[in-house]
Motif scaffolding. Structure first.
Motif, PDB file in Angstrom:
ATOM      1  N   ALA A 429       0.851  -1.187   0.000  1.00  0.00           N
ATOM      2  CA  ALA A 429       0.000   0.000   0.000  1.00  0.00           C
ATOM      3  C   ALA A 429       0.891   1.242   0.000  1.00  0.00           C
ATOM      4  O   ALA A 429       1.815   1.348   0.799  1.00  0.00           O
ATOM      5  CB  ALA A 429      -0.918   0.013   1.219  1.00  0.00           C
ATOM      6  N   LEU A 430       0.618   2.182  -0.889  1.00  0.00           N
ATOM      7  CA  LEU A 430       1.459   3.373  -1.009  1.00  0.00           C
ATOM      8  C   LEU A 430       1.062   4.443  -0.005  1.00  0.00           C
ATOM      9  O   LEU A 430      -0.092   4.899   0.015  1.00  0.00           O
ATOM     10  CB  LEU A 430       1.373   3.964  -2.409  1.00  0.00           C
ATOM     11  N   ARG A 431       2.022   4.861   0.810  1.00  0.00           N
ATOM     12  CA  ARG A 431       1.856   6.044   1.652  1.00  0.00           C
ATOM     13  C   ARG A 431       2.226   7.254   0.798  1.00  0.00           C
ATOM     14  O   ARG A 431       3.394   7.460   0.475  1.00  0.00           O
ATOM     15  CB  ARG A 431       2.743   5.952   2.881  1.00  0.00           C
ATOM     16  N   SER A 432       1.241   8.050   0.433  1.00  0.00           N
ATOM     17  CA  SER A 432       1.454   9.093  -0.564  1.00  0.00           C
ATOM     18  C   SER A 432       2.251  10.284  -0.060  1.00  0.00           C
ATOM     19  O   SER A 432       2.884  10.987  -0.849  1.00  0.00           O
ATOM     20  CB  SER A 432       0.099   9.591  -1.088  1.00  0.00           C
ATOM     21  N   GLY A 433       2.199  10.549   1.248  1.00  0.00           N
ATOM     22  CA  GLY A 433       2.808  11.774   1.757  1.00  0.00           C
ATOM     23  C   GLY A 433       1.891  12.968   1.609  1.00  0.00           C
ATOM     24  O   GLY A 433       2.201  14.065   2.080  1.00  0.00           O
ATOM     25  N   ASP A 434       0.730  12.780   0.954  1.00  0.00           N
ATOM     26  CA  ASP A 434      -0.267  13.836   0.824  1.00  0.00           C
ATOM     27  C   ASP A 434      -1.302  13.687   1.927  1.00  0.00           C
ATOM     28  O   ASP A 434      -1.681  12.581   2.306  1.00  0.00           O
ATOM     29  CB  ASP A 434      -0.972  13.760  -0.533  1.00  0.00           C
ATOM     30  N   VAL A 435      -1.768  14.820   2.411  1.00  0.00           N
ATOM     31  CA  VAL A 435      -2.766  14.842   3.479  1.00  0.00           C
ATOM     32  C   VAL A 435      -4.106  15.251   2.892  1.00  0.00           C
ATOM     33  O   VAL A 435      -4.189  16.201   2.106  1.00  0.00           O
ATOM     34  CB  VAL A 435      -2.340  15.828   4.586  1.00  0.00           C
ATOM     35  N   GLY A 436      -5.158  14.516   3.257  1.00  0.00           N
ATOM     36  CA  GLY A 436      -6.471  14.839   2.733  1.00  0.00           C
ATOM     37  C   GLY A 436      -7.561  14.117   3.482  1.00  0.00           C
ATOM     38  O   GLY A 436      -7.341  13.544   4.550  1.00  0.00           O
ATOM     39  N   PHE A 437      -8.763  14.138   2.890  1.00  0.00           N
ATOM     40  CA  PHE A 437      -9.901  13.459   3.512  1.00  0.00           C
ATOM     41  C   PHE A 437     -10.856  12.987   2.434  1.00  0.00           C
ATOM     42  O   PHE A 437     -10.769  13.390   1.273  1.00  0.00           O
ATOM     43  CB  PHE A 437     -10.611  14.379   4.511  1.00  0.00           C
ATOM     44  N   MET A 438     -11.771  12.100   2.829  1.00  0.00           N
ATOM     45  CA  MET A 438     -12.793  11.569   1.936  1.00  0.00           C
ATOM     46  C   MET A 438     -14.166  11.945   2.494  1.00  0.00           C
ATOM     47  O   MET A 438     -14.411  11.801   3.691  1.00  0.00           O
ATOM     48  CB  MET A 438     -12.666  10.052   1.826  1.00  0.00           C
ATOM     49  N   ASN A 439     -15.070  12.442   1.614  1.00  0.00           N
ATOM     50  CA  ASN A 439     -16.410  12.763   2.112  1.00  0.00           C
ATOM     51  C   ASN A 439     -17.332  11.553   2.019  1.00  0.00           C
ATOM     52  O   ASN A 439     -16.917  10.462   1.615  1.00  0.00           O
ATOM     53  CB  ASN A 439     -16.976  13.992   1.400  1.00  0.00           C
ATOM     54  N   ASP A 440     -18.586  11.737   2.367  1.00  0.00           N
ATOM     55  CA  ASP A 440     -19.521  10.607   2.453  1.00  0.00           C
ATOM     56  C   ASP A 440     -19.767   9.935   1.107  1.00  0.00           C
ATOM     57  O   ASP A 440     -20.182   8.768   1.067  1.00  0.00           O
ATOM     58  CB  ASP A 440     -20.864  11.082   3.026  1.00  0.00           C
ATOM     59  N   ASP A 441     -19.543  10.643   0.008  1.00  0.00           N
ATOM     60  CA  ASP A 441     -19.770  10.074  -1.317  1.00  0.00           C
ATOM     61  C   ASP A 441     -18.507   9.478  -1.935  1.00  0.00           C
ATOM     62  O   ASP A 441     -18.524   9.029  -3.084  1.00  0.00           O
ATOM     63  CB  ASP A 441     -20.331  11.141  -2.264  1.00  0.00           C
ATOM     64  N   GLY A 442     -17.402   9.519  -1.194  1.00  0.00           N
ATOM     65  CA  GLY A 442     -16.176   8.930  -1.705  1.00  0.00           C
ATOM     66  C   GLY A 442     -15.279   9.886  -2.463  1.00  0.00           C
ATOM     67  O   GLY A 442     -14.261   9.462  -3.010  1.00  0.00           O
ATOM     68  N   TRP A 443     -15.626  11.179  -2.494  1.00  0.00           N
ATOM     69  CA  TRP A 443     -14.753  12.154  -3.147  1.00  0.00           C
ATOM     70  C   TRP A 443     -13.536  12.432  -2.255  1.00  0.00           C
ATOM     71  O   TRP A 443     -13.666  12.595  -1.045  1.00  0.00           O
ATOM     72  CB  TRP A 443     -15.494  13.464  -3.399  1.00  0.00           C
ATOM     73  N   ILE A 444     -12.370  12.496  -2.887  1.00  0.00           N
ATOM     74  CA  ILE A 444     -11.120  12.749  -2.167  1.00  0.00           C
ATOM     75  C   ILE A 444     -10.745  14.224  -2.304  1.00  0.00           C
ATOM     76  O   ILE A 444     -10.810  14.798  -3.399  1.00  0.00           O
ATOM     77  CB  ILE A 444      -9.975  11.880  -2.736  1.00  0.00           C
ATOM     78  N   PHE A 445     -10.335  14.806  -1.202  1.00  0.00           N
ATOM     79  CA  PHE A 445      -9.869  16.196  -1.185  1.00  0.00           C
ATOM     80  C   PHE A 445      -8.462  16.214  -0.616  1.00  0.00           C
ATOM     81  O   PHE A 445      -8.213  15.670   0.473  1.00  0.00           O
ATOM     82  CB  PHE A 445     -10.785  17.065  -0.315  1.00  0.00           C
TER      83      PHE A 445
END
Length: 548
Positions: A429-445
């Motif tokens: 599994a790749l640890r991207s180094g990017d920080v973000g979150f996922m909303n209830d519909d699965g969109w990544i920010f």
């Protein structure tokens, strides 16, 4: 069952498959399927030149045969030190046909960087532009393991090279090198022995930018390449019947997959224009009328800002994607207004062989109401993206953590670096180094790079959010935000901006613009106006150079 296992985003793809299967064991098999389907169709369009799939096959056969005659063995590496020219594709296919691996090298690499890449990869063959060999490689090669140097020119294939783009470029023969075209003609008609490349075999080594240490050679396998090419075909709708414009550099993972690999799989012509120069690119868009492309938003902005740009330049396009650099909602809206086209977001890394998330074709990415960030899409089929805390545990939807990806596009590891592989790719599994979150519909920010977070008086400030606010100012063309030392706050926020042509604005006005729209701890206390912001060749702004 966790929310990640439920994969709520799958419904967003509509009629697209939940799982991706291109039906090929290797990228070479993928090319050969396209060759059988349309042998006399154009493989490459390069200014006024066209190269058919049949001719591309013949040239790469000859090059592979010549390499084998010179002692090249399966598993050996061929380094390509080239711009966006047809010879890049010939070199790639020949490396595979000889059972080898291609090493893609940034043509902006200078002596120290080139030396490291050749030594680290163990390349025994170098294919380089004559100009790059004379400027850089000539002094490097004798100190590496390279045994054969084949040189070529950006002037090849064309009948009437553009005098503006190629002004001052002449053919240069260098001692100790062999002309690529002559080498191919010497072996024309020869066919290398058949090779059986498996999905786990390495197709090419692509080197990371080295922002956290020395560059690492990601081992992109044939299985990785076939999968991500199919993602573009099935999810981004890069379909047969059109052509793809190579706006991204071919050495970069976006160019390798979003240009070359999809052109092999579809199959469709790949339109090349040597290197990115906005006026030249606009001319070639008019000449060739391509239908698909993917590139950095900074490149698209440069096209829109060029004085000769009109909406007609993009009239032939069906699907336009952007990756490699964050898109602000302001930039997305500006592209739509200027071209009439929705620019779709894509997100991936070298280690994910291009996309791990995409905005499904025909959809627009939502904007997070809290941060103002534009989503980078939803995980592509066959892929699971998780948000993990510092303890490695999955976080609930909406919480901010490190983005971690698992799927058929994730590389097995880094060339010759088992410790880095174990640290960045634990369990595959790749640890991207990017920080973000996922909303209830699965969109990544994406919030930002983990290492770029600014700590101002104990408050977390993510540069990306400040940059998006700066982009809303009508005078600001591009912006970059970094943390700088501050005696009272520990760190404070500093912004670097470049301005749109014909616009003027004071530092005080820019600070006031941000102060009105952000919490007191977030807005920049310092602003510096530059003519241009430093960027990588792929258009990503280099914050590290701005920190000083």
């Amino acid at each position: 069952m966790t929310v990640y296992d439920e994969r709520p985003w799958l419904r967003l793809y509509g009629d697209q498959p939940a799982e991706i299967d291109a039906g090929h064991r290797s990228a070479l098999e993928m090319f050969r399927a396209g060759l059988a389907r349309d042998p006399d169709g154009d493989a490459v369009r390069y200014f006024d030149a066209t190269i058919t799939r049949r001719e591309l096959d013949a040239q790469s056969d000859a090059l592979a045969s010549g390499l084998l005659a010179r002692g090249f063995a399966p598993g050996d590496r061929v380094a390509a030190y080239l711009q966006n020219v047809p010879q890049f594709l010939v070199t790639m296919l020949a490396a595979w046909k000889a059972g080898g691996v291609m090493v893609s090298i940034n043509p902006m690499s200078r002596a120290r960087e080139l030396s490291y890449l050749l030594e680290d990869s163990g390349a025994t063959v170098l294919v380089a532009l004559e100009s790059l060999y004379g400027e850089v490689a000539r002094d490097v090669v004798p100190h590496t393991g390279v045994k054969l140097v084949l040189t070529t020119s950006e002037l090849e294939y064309q009948s009437a090279p553009d005098e503006g783009l190629f002004a001052g470029i002449t053919r240069q023969r260098h001692e100790g090198t062999t002309d690529l075209a002559a080498f191919i003609e010497e072996h024309r008609g020869q066919v290398p022995p058949a090779v059986d490349l498996a999905p786990d075999d390495v197709a090419f080594l692509t080197y990371t930018s080295g922002t956290t240490g020395v560059p690492k050679g990601a081992m992109n396998t044939h299985g990785n390449v076939v999968f991500t090419a199919a993602v573009y075909r099935d999810c981004a709708r890069f379909q047969p019947g059109g052509s793809v414009f190579g706006v991204a550099p071919l050495f970069h993972i976006t160019g390798l997959i979003g240009h070359i690999a999809i052109s092999f799989l579809a199959p469709m012509p790949l339109v090349l224009a040597y290197r990115f120069e906005p006026g030249v690119v606009l001319d070639e868009l008019r000449r060739h009328r391509p239908t698909y492309t993917i590139g950095a938003i900074t490149a698209f902005n440069a096209l829109l800002d060029h004085p000769s740009f009109t909406r007609d330049h993009f009239a032939s396009f069906v699907s336009v994607y952007s990756g490699g650099a964050p898109i602000s909602p302001t930039a997305e809206k500006a592209f739509l207004e200027a071209t009439g086209l929705q620019v779709h977001n894509a997100y991936g890394l070298t280690e994910t062989t291009s996309p791990m998330t995409l905005t499904p074709f025909g959809s627009s990415s939502p904007v997070d109401p809290t941060s103002g960030a534009l989503s980078v899409g939803v995980p592509v089929p066959s892929t699971v993206v998780r948000i993990k805390g510092d303890d490695g545990v999955d976080l609930p939807l909406g919480e901010v953590g490190e983005i971690v990806a698992e799927g058929p596009q994730v590389v097995a590891g880094y060339w010759g670096k088992p410790e880095e592989t174990a640290a960045n790719l634990p369990g595959g599994a790749l640890r991207s180094g990017d920080v973000g979150f996922m909303n209830d519909d699965g969109w990544i920010f994406i919030v930002d790079r983990k290492k770029d977070m600014i700590n101002a008086s104990g408050y977390k400030v993510w540069p990306r959010e400040v940059e998006d606010v700066l982009a809303e100012h009508p005078a600001v063309r591009e912006a970059a935000v970094v943390g700088v030392p501050d005696e009272k706050r520990g760190e404070t926020v500093k912004a670097f901006v470049s301005l749109r042509d014909g616009h003027a604005v004071s530092v005080e006005e820019i600070i006031a613009h941000c102060k009105e729209r952000m919490a007191a701890y977030k807005y920049p206390r310092q602003v510096e106006i530059l003519e241009e912001l430093p960027k990588t060749v792929t258009g990503k702004i280099l914050r590290r150079e701005l920190r000083g």
